[in-house]
Design a protein around this motif. Structure first.
Motif, short mmCIF file in Angstrom:
data_model
loop_
_atom_site.label_atom_id
_atom_site.label_comp_id
_atom_site.label_asym_id
_atom_site.label_seq_id
_atom_site.Cartn_x
_atom_site.Cartn_y
_atom_site.Cartn_z
N GLY A 9 0.81 -1.21 0.00
CA GLY A 9 0.00 0.00 0.00
C GLY A 9 0.84 1.25 0.00
N THR A 10 0.36 2.28 0.69
CA THR A 10 1.06 3.56 0.69
C THR A 10 2.42 3.46 1.36
N SER A 11 2.60 2.45 2.21
CA SER A 11 3.91 2.26 2.86
C SER A 11 4.90 1.56 1.95
N GLU A 12 4.42 1.05 0.81
CA GLU A 12 5.24 0.33 -0.18
C GLU A 12 5.87 -0.93 0.42
N THR A 13 5.25 -1.47 1.45
CA THR A 13 5.68 -2.75 2.02
C THR A 13 4.44 -3.62 2.19
N ILE A 14 4.64 -4.93 2.30
CA ILE A 14 3.51 -5.83 2.50
C ILE A 14 2.95 -5.63 3.91
N TYR A 15 1.80 -6.24 4.17
CA TYR A 15 1.19 -6.15 5.50
C TYR A 15 2.16 -6.69 6.56
N ASP A 16 2.23 -5.99 7.70
CA ASP A 16 3.07 -6.46 8.80
C ASP A 16 2.58 -7.81 9.32
N VAL A 17 1.26 -7.96 9.42
CA VAL A 17 0.66 -9.16 9.99
C VAL A 17 -0.57 -9.55 9.19
N MET A 18 -0.74 -10.86 8.97
CA MET A 18 -1.97 -11.40 8.42
C MET A 18 -2.63 -12.25 9.50
N ILE A 19 -3.91 -12.02 9.75
CA ILE A 19 -4.66 -12.81 10.72
C ILE A 19 -5.74 -13.57 9.98
N ILE A 20 -5.71 -14.89 10.09
CA ILE A 20 -6.75 -15.74 9.49
C ILE A 20 -7.41 -16.50 10.63
N GLU A 49 9.51 -19.55 13.75
CA GLU A 49 10.25 -18.49 13.09
C GLU A 49 11.03 -19.07 11.93
N GLY A 50 10.69 -18.67 10.71
CA GLY A 50 11.41 -19.11 9.53
C GLY A 50 12.54 -18.16 9.21
N GLU A 51 13.09 -18.27 8.01
CA GLU A 51 14.21 -17.43 7.63
C GLU A 51 13.83 -15.95 7.59
N ASN A 52 12.64 -15.66 7.09
CA ASN A 52 12.22 -14.26 6.99
C ASN A 52 10.76 -14.06 7.37
N PHE A 53 10.18 -15.00 8.11
CA PHE A 53 8.77 -14.88 8.50
C PHE A 53 8.57 -15.47 9.89
N GLN A 54 7.42 -15.15 10.51
CA GLN A 54 7.02 -15.73 11.79
C GLN A 54 5.56 -16.16 11.69
N LEU A 58 2.15 -24.93 -3.77
CA LEU A 58 2.59 -24.19 -4.94
C LEU A 58 1.51 -23.21 -5.38
N GLY A 59 1.85 -21.93 -5.46
CA GLY A 59 0.89 -20.91 -5.87
C GLY A 59 -0.05 -20.45 -4.79
N ASN A 60 0.09 -20.95 -3.56
CA ASN A 60 -0.82 -20.56 -2.49
C ASN A 60 -0.56 -19.12 -2.04
N PRO A 61 -1.61 -18.28 -1.91
CA PRO A 61 -1.41 -16.88 -1.53
C PRO A 61 -0.79 -16.69 -0.15
N VAL A 62 -1.09 -17.58 0.80
CA VAL A 62 -0.49 -17.46 2.13
C VAL A 62 1.01 -17.74 2.06
N ALA A 63 1.40 -18.76 1.31
CA ALA A 63 2.82 -19.06 1.14
C ALA A 63 3.54 -17.90 0.47
N ALA A 64 2.90 -17.28 -0.51
CA ALA A 64 3.50 -16.13 -1.20
C ALA A 64 3.75 -14.99 -0.22
N TYR A 65 2.80 -14.77 0.68
CA TYR A 65 2.94 -13.71 1.69
C TYR A 65 4.09 -14.01 2.65
N LEU A 66 4.16 -15.23 3.13
CA LEU A 66 5.23 -15.59 4.07
C LEU A 66 6.59 -15.57 3.39
N ASP A 67 6.66 -16.01 2.15
CA ASP A 67 7.92 -15.97 1.42
C ASP A 67 8.40 -14.55 1.21
N ALA A 68 7.46 -13.61 1.19
CA ALA A 68 7.81 -12.19 1.01
C ALA A 68 8.19 -11.52 2.33
#
Length: 322
Positions: free
Chosen positions: A153-164, A293-298, A178-188
């Motif tokens: 968004g306006t911060s030019e970064t992805i969401y800090d947290v996703m709550i499902i 805690e993964g390499e770049n996600f929690q 493969l292709g899952n939107p949640v995985a894409a978010y965590l990989d980012a």
């Protein structure tokens, strides 16, 4: 009978849109007799393209670089010409290019079947702590894609947290991702709080599923397995993470109108943060929540219905320190 896949609403109107159609007929259908018809907005021309035979009764096509803008809606359907010259049609489907309601949001709250209409109270609770929240409803949007989860968004970064939070969510797999939107978010580099007591059941897991590297549950939650729908109610008690330390909650399933169960988790690399305090000899102290805690996600996975807590509120417990 002719069916055609439903595409979800999306933020990205310039991606390739992959569509499948299944044709159930009593006669073979030549490839050139199966066409996809589509129209961007009602005032635009109707175009068509021949679909390719994939396997058995399944045909496929990708609509490439459609250049759709926010507010555009694409309507599509399949036409099959029979050997006698008659035509059969599938049901019309459509999806739209949409925009977020709150481009300043730092939290994405995903309503994927949240019980007892809890999405708005949770949103309000978060906003009371000066959090900007975007609510995305999976059912209303026919699903989602990675353009939703990796939106900047306006911060030019992805969401800090996703709550499902849900009751049999459809968005978080246990295995193939493969292709899952949640995985894409965590990989980012995202951070996920996922709460669902039917995580294993919804993914058609066996009574005691086991996971390994390459499975979503193993790679993103750090668990090696669990117990699917054990017949035990539970008391939740926090340990391992300070924000849940010392809290105990009884579960009152009457808020859902039935008696259901949590799933128990076998932590591998994950840190247990919730466990069953039920006196059952079988499942005493079984894990109901983990932090990983993964390499770049929690991630935090809670496999019990915190919205059934009858002391305090679920928001007080899970979101007390946003």
């Amino acid at each position: 009978h002719i069916s055609v896949s439903q595409l979800p609403n999306t933020y990205n109107g310039n991606q390739d849109f992959y569509i499948q159609s299944t044709v159930y007929l009593n006669e073979p259908v030549p490839n050139e007799n199966v066409k996809l018809f589509y129209q961007i907005n009602e005032e635009d021309i109707i175009d068509s393209v021949m679909m390719s035979h994939l396997v058995d009764n399944v045909y496929e096509i990708s609509l490439i670089e459609m250049g759709m803008m926010p507010g555009n809606t694409l309507t599509y359907w399949v036409k099959v010409i029979l050997t006698n010259g008659d035509s059969l049609f599938s049901q019309q489907k459509q999806f739209s290019v949409i925009e977020p309601q709150n481009p300043d949001a730092n939290i994405l709250l995903v309503d994927d079947g949240i019980a007892i209409n809890a999405a708005e109270p949770i949103k309000t609770y978060l906003e009371n702590y000066a959090q900007e929240v975007e609510v995305f409803n999976i059912a209303d949007n026919h699903g989602w894609d990675a353009s939703i989860t990796t939106y900047t968004g306006t911060s030019e970064t992805i969401y800090d947290v996703m709550i499902i939070m849900g009751f049999g969510t459809t968005t978080v797999p246990t295995r193939e991702y493969l292709g899952n939107p949640v995985a894409a978010y965590l990989d980012a580099g995202g951070n996920l709080l996922f709460v669902d007591q039917d995580y294993f059941f919804t993914n058609d897991e066996v009574e005691i599923p086991l996971f390994d590297a390459g499975d979503f549950a193993y790679d993103y939650f750090g668990i090696s397995g669990g117990v699917n729908d054990p017949e035990e109610d539970a008391i939740l008690a926090g340990y391992g993470l300070e924000f849940l330390s010392g809290i105990e909650l009884d579960l009152d399933y009457s808020v859902f109108g039935n008696s259901n169960w949590p799933d128990f988790l076998f932590e591998n690399q994950a840190l247990p943060i919730l466990y069953s305090a039920d006196p059952s000899e079988t499942y005493s102290d079984s894990t109901l929540g983990v932090y990983y805690e993964g390499e770049n996600f929690q991630t935090i996975l809670i496999s019990a219905p915190v919205l059934a807590a009858n002391e305090g509120t679920a928001e007080d417990v899970i979101l007390s320190d946003p």
